[in-house]
Motif scaffolding. Structure first.
Motif, PDB file in Angstrom:
ATOM      1  N   ASN A   1      -2.182   0.583  -9.953  1.00 26.39           N
ATOM      2  CA  ASN A   1      -1.522   1.661  -9.224  1.00 26.39           C
ATOM      3  C   ASN A   1      -1.579   2.975  -9.988  1.00 26.39           C
ATOM      4  OD1 ASN A   1      -0.798  -0.143  -7.224  1.00 26.39           O
ATOM      5  ND2 ASN A   1       1.267  -0.462  -8.015  1.00 26.39           N
TER       6      ASN A   1
ATOM      7  N   PHE B   1       1.435   6.343  -7.142  1.00 31.35           N
ATOM      8  CA  PHE B   1       0.198   7.074  -7.422  1.00 31.35           C
ATOM      9  C   PHE B   1       0.434   8.580  -7.318  1.00 31.35           C
ATOM     10  CE2 PHE B   1      -3.470   9.277  -5.571  1.00 31.35           C
ATOM     11  CZ  PHE B   1      -4.483   8.987  -6.477  1.00 31.35           C
ATOM     12  N   LEU B   2       1.098   9.021  -6.251  1.00 35.67           N
ATOM     13  CA  LEU B   2       1.346  10.442  -6.052  1.00 35.67           C
ATOM     14  C   LEU B   2       2.303  10.994  -7.110  1.00 35.67           C
ATOM     15  CD1 LEU B   2       1.646  10.570  -2.158  1.00 35.67           C
ATOM     16  CD2 LEU B   2      -0.234  11.418  -3.567  1.00 35.67           C
TER      17      LEU B   2
ATOM     18  N   THR C   1       0.967   3.850  -3.098  1.00 37.74           N
ATOM     19  CA  THR C   1       0.641   5.257  -2.865  1.00 37.74           C
ATOM     20  C   THR C   1       1.752   6.161  -3.390  1.00 37.74           C
ATOM     21  OG1 THR C   1      -0.628   4.655  -0.888  1.00 37.74           O
ATOM     22  CG2 THR C   1       0.043   6.960  -1.108  1.00 37.74           C
TER      23      THR C   1
ATOM     24  N   TYR D   1      -8.223   6.011  -2.681  1.00 36.66           N
ATOM     25  CA  TYR D   1      -7.236   5.127  -3.311  1.00 36.66           C
ATOM     26  C   TYR D   1      -6.524   4.274  -2.258  1.00 36.66           C
ATOM     27  CZ  TYR D   1      -2.950   3.765  -5.748  1.00 36.66           C
ATOM     28  OH  TYR D   1      -1.896   3.056  -6.265  1.00 36.66           O
ATOM     29  N   VAL D   2      -6.098   4.905  -1.177  1.00 35.62           N
ATOM     30  CA  VAL D   2      -5.351   4.180  -0.138  1.00 35.62           C
ATOM     31  C   VAL D   2      -6.237   3.120   0.518  1.00 35.62           C
ATOM     32  CG1 VAL D   2      -4.216   4.406   2.109  1.00 35.62           C
ATOM     33  CG2 VAL D   2      -3.775   6.094   0.313  1.00 35.62           C
TER      34      VAL D   2
ATOM     35  N   THR E   1      -6.967   0.248  -1.889  1.00 31.93           N
ATOM     36  CA  THR E   1      -5.763  -0.551  -2.105  1.00 31.93           C
ATOM     37  C   THR E   1      -5.502  -1.464  -0.922  1.00 31.93           C
ATOM     38  OG1 THR E   1      -4.752   1.135  -3.524  1.00 31.93           O
ATOM     39  CG2 THR E   1      -3.280  -0.468  -2.501  1.00 31.93           C
TER      40      THR E   1
ATOM     41  N   LEU F   1      -7.054  10.675  -2.924  1.00 28.99           N
ATOM     42  CA  LEU F   1      -5.986   9.887  -2.301  1.00 28.99           C
ATOM     43  C   LEU F   1      -6.526   8.967  -1.214  1.00 28.99           C
ATOM     44  CD1 LEU F   1      -2.994   9.220  -1.836  1.00 28.99           C
ATOM     45  CD2 LEU F   1      -2.877  11.208  -0.313  1.00 28.99           C
ATOM     46  N   ARG F   2      -7.397   9.481  -0.357  1.00 32.16           N
ATOM     47  CA  ARG F   2      -7.936   8.669   0.741  1.00 32.16           C
ATOM     48  C   ARG F   2      -8.662   7.450   0.197  1.00 32.16           C
ATOM     49  NH1 ARG F   2     -13.032   8.812   2.779  1.00 32.16           N
ATOM     50  NH2 ARG F   2     -13.382   7.970   4.880  1.00 32.16           N
TER      51      ARG F   2
ATOM     52  N   THR G   1       0.833  -1.211   0.000  1.00 29.96           N
ATOM     53  CA  THR G   1       0.000   0.000   0.000  1.00 29.96           C
ATOM     54  C   THR G   1       0.864   1.256   0.000  1.00 29.96           C
ATOM     55  OG1 THR G   1      -1.762  -1.159   1.194  1.00 29.96           O
ATOM     56  CG2 THR G   1      -1.825   1.236   1.206  1.00 29.96           C
ATOM     57  N   VAL G   2       1.918   1.266   0.805  1.00 33.45           N
ATOM     58  CA  VAL G   2       2.816   2.429   0.842  1.00 33.45           C
ATOM     59  C   VAL G   2       3.484   2.631  -0.521  1.00 33.45           C
ATOM     60  CG1 VAL G   2       4.944   3.360   1.846  1.00 33.45           C
ATOM     61  CG2 VAL G   2       3.234   2.277   3.319  1.00 33.45           C
TER      62      VAL G   2
END
Length: 243
Positions: free
Chosen positions: A162, A110-111, A107, A175-176, A179, A172-173, A103-104
């Motif tokens: 991803n 993704f960013l 993310t 997505y996280v 995921t 973002l929230r 997940t990290v």
């Protein structure tokens, strides 16, 4: 005329994360292709176990960091790392460490993708007409379902799941959360395979990575996929939005 260089510089700056990710990915694939493998894990298993026993906390932190970097840079060997999580830390908490690392890392990419091209492509899609705009609108109306489906369906490449949301203006929230939760079933399956690697090594065999496609594993995952798709089905039948 004076504003043009500034705009070009901004575009170049936004592309830097993607360029960095691409460069590290290429270097990592070349440098690590022989190290993130089942053979490498088998050859170094005793040293890994000894280090884990002597430095458990450090082992967990290092493992999660390595997993996150591998996912963030789309390096080969994510499956091997998942097996390693099970081999070193058992099905639980190994599955939790695998999910956190994945997940990290997801993310991170993704960013980077969103900062590089996400806003530009999102605006282009929003201003487009015809089928492209219809597809984007369909995804926008069913984001939770689509995000969970991309994570649950075994045939969707992880790096695709991803990157795609970054270009569709997914929060973002959301997505996280999707995921983290969506990859749990697959992570538990492969982590449990990794937890049994001791016996596999002793017999000189290789793990069965196709286990996720066996009926007793695949059918429950497909059931979760159907559950994730249920809101879209209800919308299509009732014609209501916001369900």
């Amino acid at each position: 005329m004076t504003d043009q260089p500034t705009q070009d510089q901004k575009k170049s700056t936004h592309l830097l994360p993607l360029a960095l990710f691409a460069a590290v990915t290429v270097i990592g694939i070349i440098a690590l292709r022989d190290h993130l493998s089942f053979q490498a894990l088998a050859a170094n298993r005793e040293a890994l176990i000894a280090f884990r026993d002597a430095n458990y906390g450090l082992s967990v932190a290092a493992f999660v960091l390595i997993y996150a970097l591998a996912v963030a840079f789309s390096l080969p060997g994510a499956t091997i790392l998942t097996l390693t999580g099970g081999f070193l830390f058992a099905t639980f908490p190994g599955a939790l460490f695998n999910v956190i690392g994945a997940t990290v890392g997801a993310t991170g990419i993704f960013l980077a993708a969103r900062w590089g091209l996400g806003d530009y492509l999102g605006a282009k899609l929003e201003s487009s007409d015809g089928k492209i705009k219809a597809i984007k609108d369909g995804i926008d109306e069913n984001q939770w379902s689509m995000l969970f489906l991309m994570r649950l369906v075994p045939v969707v490449p992880f790096f695709v799941a991803n990157l795609l949301p970054a270009f569709l203006e997914v929060p973002l929230r959301r997505y996280v959360i999707s995921t983290f939760v969506g990859i749990i079933p697959g992570a538990v399956v492969y982590t449990s395979v990794g937890a049994g690697l001791g016996e596999v090594f002793a017999q000189g065999e290789t793990p069965n990575l196709g286990v996720i496609f066996e009926p007793h594993i695949l059918l429950p995952i497909l059931g979760l996929c159907a559950l994730a798709a249920l809101p879209m089905l209800i919308k299509s039948v009732t014609g209501k939005k916001g369900i």
